[in-house]
Design an enzyme around this catalytic site. Structure first.
Site, short mmCIF file in Angstrom:
data_model
loop_
_atom_site.label_atom_id
_atom_site.label_comp_id
_atom_site.label_asym_id
_atom_site.label_seq_id
_atom_site.Cartn_x
_atom_site.Cartn_y
_atom_site.Cartn_z
N GLY A 190 0.80 -1.23 0.00
CA GLY A 190 0.00 0.00 0.00
C GLY A 190 0.84 1.27 0.00
CE LYS A 208 4.12 15.86 -3.31
NZ LYS A 208 4.66 14.53 -2.94
#
Ligand SMILES: NC(=O)c1ccc[n+]([C@@H]2O[C@H](COP(=O)([O-])OP(=O)(O)OC[C@H]3O[C@@H](n4cnc5c(N)ncnc54)[C@H](OP(=O)(O)O)[C@@H]3O)[C@@H](O)[C@H]2O)c1
Length: 431
Positions: A190, A208
């Site tokens: 995950g 970003k």
């Protein structure tokens, strides 16, 4: 600023949205004390109303459509935590601003594409558009740059901006395994999305970086001029050689003021083992800003996850509750300058090159000649083991040279009969 509650509407109750609900519930008293007024969630929106979000929402207004939440007259601030550069997230934010509501978002894709226009829209009405969580999650890098370093001309800002890539590169180094294997494991645990391309191809870090560049240099957000390379082609072999040469390979976002303009790039780099960036492993992020008076300032921490990201979102809500305001990107939106992009071909620096060459006499002389013809001077050269007639790795590093010369030399080298694969080049940054 009165003592009436700040009424918060949250659009998106996934990892970050549920995290924000939890922080607001857990820290309610502390936040009310800091703000002089309570922060109260009055409305929420997500797709599945039946899903448990970990907090009792029975007394909160539910909107099936996030755009309706953005127009709800019981909401003072819209927190957009849906994601995506366009579509529902963009419509939600635009509607909120059009209805005179402040906005807090963690959505770097949205800001990378529409940041300047949204800042205009917000500032024209005296509204806040806050996005601390959009860059490096829980690390207060926007505030650090925009407020903390306001007295400086920033020379450079660089850092590890994607925890998934940093985790993969760290695992590759510590286990010696190859990229595909480590990626598959990261997905199973995950740590990486089912579609990991935004992370591993460098796009998320580039979003970003485009935001950081604007804050650092007072320029309009210019995602289109970020040079982007991901980590798919980094091999266990390169990571091993990097270690032997005293380096680590990190995916870095770098925004640098140069005589030619501002260079913006996301790319795998080699950094010296002793540096802070090299020591930032696993899912951690690090951002280093270099100001002309402050010198280098570094911030390290968790760049993702429910708790850290929600911490940054709620800090923005505190600013709004108090009435603490600053121009969105540090300079009023109308005064942000167009960014003059510096061509990457003009970069001067050092390079690592790995070749796979058939081990036969004369090959190395040809490689050396191609470098000499472009005035590229070699710093080190490694050929471990011999296998006459077979392809073996040959690794070299250069002294400072211009990227354009390096690329010309590599075109010649790549065309040599004995060179089996396209040469691999990694920029060395001596931080
Ligand atoms: N996860 C992180 O660590 C992290 C860190 C920094 C920034 N961010 C940014 O934060 C944002 C949210 O990320 P996340 O990880 O929390 O995503 P997520 O877990 O996938 O959650 C997305 C949420 O949006 C809701 N949603 C989707 N479509 C919607 C629609 N049309 N109308 C209303 N709600 C809708 C989903 O509803 P359902 O729950 O009903 O499906 C879900 O609650 C993104 O911009 C991401 O880039 C995330």
């Amino acid at each position: 600023m009165g003592t009436a509650p700040l009424r918060v509407g949250i659009a998106g109750l996934g990892t970050v949205g549920a995290g924000v609900l939890k922080v607001l519930a857990t820290q309610a008293e502390l936040l009310a004390r800091r703000c002089g007024r309570p922060l109260v969630v009055t409305a929420v929106s997500a797709r599945d109303r039946g899903r448990d979000r970990g907090v009792d929402l029975s007394s909160v207004r539910w909107h099936d459509n996030a755009v309706d939440l953005a127009a709800d007259d019981q909401v003072d601030v819209v927190v957009e935590l849906i994601g995506g550069s366009d579509g529902i997230a963009a419509r939600t934010v635009e509607t909120a601003l059009a209805n005179a509501k402040h906005v807090v978002t963690a959505n770097k894709a949205l800001l990378a594409h529409h940041g300047t226009a949204l800042a205009h829209q917000a500032e024209a009405q005296g509204l806040t558009l806050a996005f601390e969580a959009a860059v490096a999650g829980g690390i207060p890098v926007i505030k650090g740059l925009r407020e903390g370093l306001a007295a400086n001309q920033v020379r450079e800002v660089h850092g590890i901006l994607n925890g998934t890539c940093n985790y993969i590169l760290t695992e590759m180094r510590t286990t010696g395994r190859d990229f595909a294997e480590v990626l598959a494991e990261a997905q199973a645990k995950g740590y990486a999305e089912a579609d990991p391309s935004f992370d591993i191809d460098g796009v998320d870090a580039a979003h970003k970086l485009a935001i950081l560049t604007s804050v650092a240099f007072g320029t309009r957000v210019d995602f289109a001029n970020v040079h982007v390379e991901g980590i798919r082609h980094i091999s266990a072999l390169d990571i091993d050689y990097a270690g032997q040469l005293g380096y680590r390979i990190k995916l870095l976002g770098i925004a640098r003021r140069t005589p030619n303009g501002i260079e913006q790039r996301v790319n795998p780099c080699m950094v010296p083992v002793g540096s802070l960036i090299a020591a930032t492993d696993g899912v951690f992020n690090a951002v280093v800003a270099d100001g002309d008076f402050a010198d280098k300032v570094a911030l390290v921490g968790r760049g993702a996850g429910a708790g850290p990201t929600a911490s940054a979102v709620v800090a923005d809500l505190v600013d709004i509750a108090i009435g603490r305001r600053t121009p969105t990107f540090g300079v009023p939106a109308g005064q942000l300058l167009p960014l003059t992009p510096a061509p990457l071909s003009a970069r001067r620096g050092r390079y690592y090159v790995r070749l796979m060459v058939v081990d036969r006499p004369g090959v190395i002389a040809d490689v050396a000649a191609a470098l000499r013809d472009q005035s590229v001077s070699m710093e080190s050269f490694l050929q471990r083991g011999r296998a006459p007639g077979e392809a073996v790795p040959v690794v070299l590093t250069t002294h400072d040279t211009e990227e354009v010369a390096m690329l010309r030399a590599l075109t010649v080298i790549g065309g040599l009969g004995a060179v089996q694969e396209p040469p691999r080049m990694i920029r060395i940054e001596d931080y």
